[in-house]
Design a protein around this motif. Structure first.
Motif, PDB file in Angstrom:
ATOM      1  N   ALA A   1       0.816  -1.450  -0.223  1.00 30.22           N
ATOM      2  CA  ALA A   1       0.080  -0.185   0.606  1.00 30.22           C
ATOM      3  C   ALA A   1       1.314   1.216   0.291  1.00 30.22           C
ATOM      4  N   TRP A   2      -0.141   2.359  -0.736  1.00 27.48           N
ATOM      5  CA  TRP A   2       1.476   3.078  -0.452  1.00 27.48           C
ATOM      6  C   TRP A   2       1.540   4.376   0.799  1.00 27.48           C
ATOM      7  N   PRO A   3       2.494   4.502   0.969  1.00 32.10           N
ATOM      8  CA  PRO A   3       2.967   5.126   2.104  1.00 32.10           C
ATOM      9  C   PRO A   3       2.809   5.924   2.034  1.00 32.10           C
ATOM     10  N   ARG A   4       1.775   6.717   3.292  1.00 34.30           N
ATOM     11  CA  ARG A   4       1.030   8.136   3.181  1.00 34.30           C
ATOM     12  C   ARG A   4       2.156   9.329   3.764  1.00 34.30           C
ATOM     13  N   LEU A   5       3.283   8.901   4.428  1.00 33.46           N
ATOM     14  CA  LEU A   5       3.610  10.020   4.905  1.00 33.46           C
ATOM     15  C   LEU A   5       5.335  10.206   4.496  1.00 33.46           C
ATOM     16  N   TRP A   6       6.262  11.356   3.984  1.00 29.98           N
ATOM     17  CA  TRP A   6       7.341  11.388   3.366  1.00 29.98           C
ATOM     18  C   TRP A   6       8.033  12.378   4.464  1.00 29.98           C
ATOM     19  N   LEU A   7       8.918  12.090   4.752  1.00 31.09           N
ATOM     20  CA  LEU A   7      10.011  12.686   4.574  1.00 31.09           C
ATOM     21  C   LEU A   7      10.870  13.680   3.872  1.00 31.09           C
ATOM     22  N   LEU A   8      11.133  14.478   4.079  1.00 34.44           N
ATOM     23  CA  LEU A   8      12.328  15.427   3.154  1.00 34.44           C
ATOM     24  C   LEU A   8      13.246  15.182   3.250  1.00 34.44           C
ATOM     25  N   LYS A   9      14.570  14.397   2.524  1.00 33.65           N
ATOM     26  CA  LYS A   9      15.994  13.730   2.560  1.00 33.65           C
ATOM     27  C   LYS A   9      17.169  14.244   2.124  1.00 33.65           C
ATOM     28  N   SER A  10      16.556  14.769   0.946  1.00 35.50           N
ATOM     29  CA  SER A  10      17.998  15.760  -0.170  1.00 35.50           C
ATOM     30  C   SER A  10      16.870  16.395  -0.841  1.00 35.50           C
ATOM     31  N   VAL A  11      17.634  17.248  -1.457  1.00 32.34           N
ATOM     32  CA  VAL A  11      17.565  18.180  -3.066  1.00 32.34           C
ATOM     33  C   VAL A  11      18.676  18.022  -3.888  1.00 32.34           C
ATOM     34  N   LYS A  12      18.789  18.276  -4.733  1.00 27.95           N
ATOM     35  CA  LYS A  12      19.809  17.933  -5.211  1.00 27.95           C
ATOM     36  C   LYS A  12      19.186  18.838  -6.787  1.00 27.95           C
TER      37      LYS A  12
END
Length: 211
Positions: free
Chosen positions: A170-181
């Motif tokens: 099932a799709w996870p519903r909470l995502w944490l920003l880990k990096s910007v590139k």
């Protein structure tokens, strides 16, 4: 004479009131579009080495804007001007053709590995050079797909490529920003901002919630 003066005063009052109404309804995030003003604030061509690296990372993250609606979320970052290794003064998106943001799911793991989501698109700056045009995460469309590792391409807006890894059923519903590139496609050179730097510059983590 008094009649003409009264008419003039009346139209002057109408103009002032109309201008006040216009100002009151202007987007609260209005940015001064005077190129000279932008240049003074976001031009880092006088910096080199570690000072430049620190300045551009801080500029990108403190310029972060996240806008959510029923279709998904848009992530925009601060833009800047700098001098590259050849001594040329360039807007960041001229030197770096791609922008990529990576997320990690919270509260879920598959075989000990957390689900990953990478969102990649063209690096295009706004007309005033102050920001990188938003990357759109089409949450509604993603949730309409069956969860699975692999690559999805969405042409809405400027178009993005989204890659998933380690997904559960099932799709996870909470995502944490880990990096910007930011990535230079010719030289493979990249400017990377990791999760600890995100928290450092913003004072908090960036979380994307899929309802």
């Amino acid at each position: 004479m008094k009649k003409y003066f009264s008419v003039f005063a009346f139209f002057t009052l109408c103009f002032v009131m109309g201008f006040s109404v216009l100002r009151a309804n202007t987007d609260e995030y209005f940015i001064d579009r005077d190129p000279a003003a932008v240049k003074n604030v976001f031009d880092f061509s006088h910096l080199k080495g570690e000072r430049l690296q620190e300045a551009v990372r801080q500029r990108m993250m403190t310029g972060l804007v996240v806008k959510k609606d029923a279709d998904g979320a848009r992530f925009s970052f601060g833009h800047f001007v700098f001098v590259d290794e050849t001594g040329q003064k360039k807007p960041a998106c001229q030197a770096f053709g791609k922008v990529s943001i990576t997320f990690e799911a919270e509260g879920v793991s598959v075989g000990g590995d957390k689900p990953q989501m990478e969102v990649e698109g063209r690096c295009e700056h706004s007309s005033d050079l102050a920001s990188i045009n938003p990357l759109f995460v089409p949450v509604a469309k993603i949730l309409g797909e069956r969860p699975g590792d692999g690559e999805f391409q969405f042409n809405q807006g400027s178009g993005v490529t989204i890659r998933f890894a380690n997904l559960p059923e099932a799709w996870p519903r909470l995502w944490l920003l880990k990096s910007v590139k930011l990535v230079n496609e010719q030289s493979s050179e990249a400017l990377v901002i990791e999760s600890d730097e995100v928290a450092k510059y913003l004072g908090h983590p960036v979380v994307l919630s899929w309802k």
